[in-house]
Enzyme design. Sequence first.
Site, short mmCIF file in Angstrom:
data_model
loop_
_atom_site.label_atom_id
_atom_site.label_comp_id
_atom_site.label_asym_id
_atom_site.label_seq_id
_atom_site.Cartn_x
_atom_site.Cartn_y
_atom_site.Cartn_z
N GLU A 11 1.32 5.64 0.68
CA GLU A 11 0.82 6.89 1.25
C GLU A 11 1.26 8.06 0.39
OE1 GLU A 11 0.91 7.92 5.60
OE2 GLU A 11 2.29 9.47 4.87
N THR A 67 -2.60 11.89 3.35
CA THR A 67 -2.36 12.47 4.67
C THR A 67 -3.16 13.75 4.89
OG1 THR A 67 -0.48 13.79 3.93
CG2 THR A 67 -0.02 11.54 4.67
N SER A 95 0.87 -1.18 0.00
CA SER A 95 0.00 0.00 0.00
C SER A 95 0.90 1.23 0.00
CB SER A 95 -0.94 0.00 1.21
OG SER A 95 -0.22 -0.14 2.42
N ALA A 129 5.43 10.00 24.30
CA ALA A 129 5.23 8.84 25.18
C ALA A 129 6.44 8.64 26.08
CB ALA A 129 5.01 7.58 24.34
N HIS A 133 3.59 -0.97 3.89
CA HIS A 133 3.00 0.33 3.56
C HIS A 133 4.13 1.32 3.30
CE1 HIS A 133 -0.14 3.39 3.54
NE2 HIS A 133 0.56 4.13 4.37
N PHE A 156 13.96 14.54 9.66
CA PHE A 156 12.59 14.11 9.92
C PHE A 156 12.58 13.02 11.00
CE2 PHE A 156 8.67 11.89 7.94
CZ PHE A 156 7.83 12.54 8.83
N HIS A 169 6.88 7.11 20.55
CA HIS A 169 6.37 8.41 20.13
C HIS A 169 7.02 9.49 21.00
CE1 HIS A 169 3.55 11.74 19.61
NE2 HIS A 169 3.10 11.13 18.53
N ARG A 183 -4.41 11.18 16.09
CA ARG A 183 -4.50 12.40 16.91
C ARG A 183 -4.12 13.60 16.06
NH1 ARG A 183 0.01 14.04 21.12
NH2 ARG A 183 0.83 14.77 19.11
N GLY A 184 -3.02 13.48 15.33
CA GLY A 184 -2.55 14.55 14.46
C GLY A 184 -1.50 15.41 15.12
N ASP A 185 -0.70 16.07 14.27
CA ASP A 185 0.34 16.97 14.75
C ASP A 185 -0.23 18.36 14.97
OD1 ASP A 185 2.31 14.98 14.55
OD2 ASP A 185 2.58 15.40 12.41
#
Length: 288
Positions: A9, A40, A7, A146, A259, A210, A143, A99-101
């Site tokens: 993105e 996205t 798949s 986290a 992915h 990144f 994360h 959740r998103g940035d």
Amino acid sequence: MPVPAVSFEFFPPQSLEASFRLWDTLGVLAPLDPKFVSVTYGAGGTTRKLTHDAVTAIDSNFGVPVAAHLTCVDATREETLAIAESYAEAGISQLVALRGDPPKGAGKFTPHPDGFASSVELIEALAKTGKFSLRVGAYPDSHPDAPDLAACVEFLKRKIDAGATSAITQFFFEADTFFRFRDACVKAGIDAPIIPGILPINNWTRIRRFATACGAVIPAWLDEAYTAAIRDGRESLLSTAVCSELCSDLIEGGVTDLHFYTLNTPELTREVCAALGVTPKLALAEVA
């Protein structure tokens, strides 16, 4: 070696030139018969309409299943669910619920006063509609928000229990990173599919930056290899080899789906797919 299901993105184009580049990328990768493609949602919800337009255009023109990203950022519950409903009305039945940035410069995520406080709340609300298959994010390297990997595993379990049907991981650089995470998830009672997210490295300087920002661990050997490859003009060759080997190691370890984060450029992803035996599927009309 078994041939994996793949798949891809993409991110929504923000200019006419970027639109042509995305359609060219889809023209190269769609014939590889992806299980689905995803689009996205920009930091802070900045590409909300662009994402919707790209998703519906891909669905109409390329004949591949499309999953739209949807986040909790900078929107009320009512607004977010209205966006989801607009996808349902357009025939889109897959969402990637995140959740998103936060918007750039905003620091850490702060829920909208009338919005969803977390991806778990978003997933619960979307699941109640009964209209979507829900994919979620997972983090083999912790994360940034986290405290540790155990917390990431526990939060993923909460998302699956809330109604998600599968997870896609953040990118990582070594197969063992994924296998350790997968084992921890199984031990925690997570039985939903966890798909490794693969980032072909088309520019090490940019990808390294990144990775540092999103908490992906950068192995010393990889840093050293790219330093030498860039010096010798072999970055592209190294990228193909590194990504192909990572995918092969994952497949040998039992992974069936991959992915790819394409960054809207198809060449490296296509080369890696070819190395794995994923080749274009020609329609009968093209060979008759």
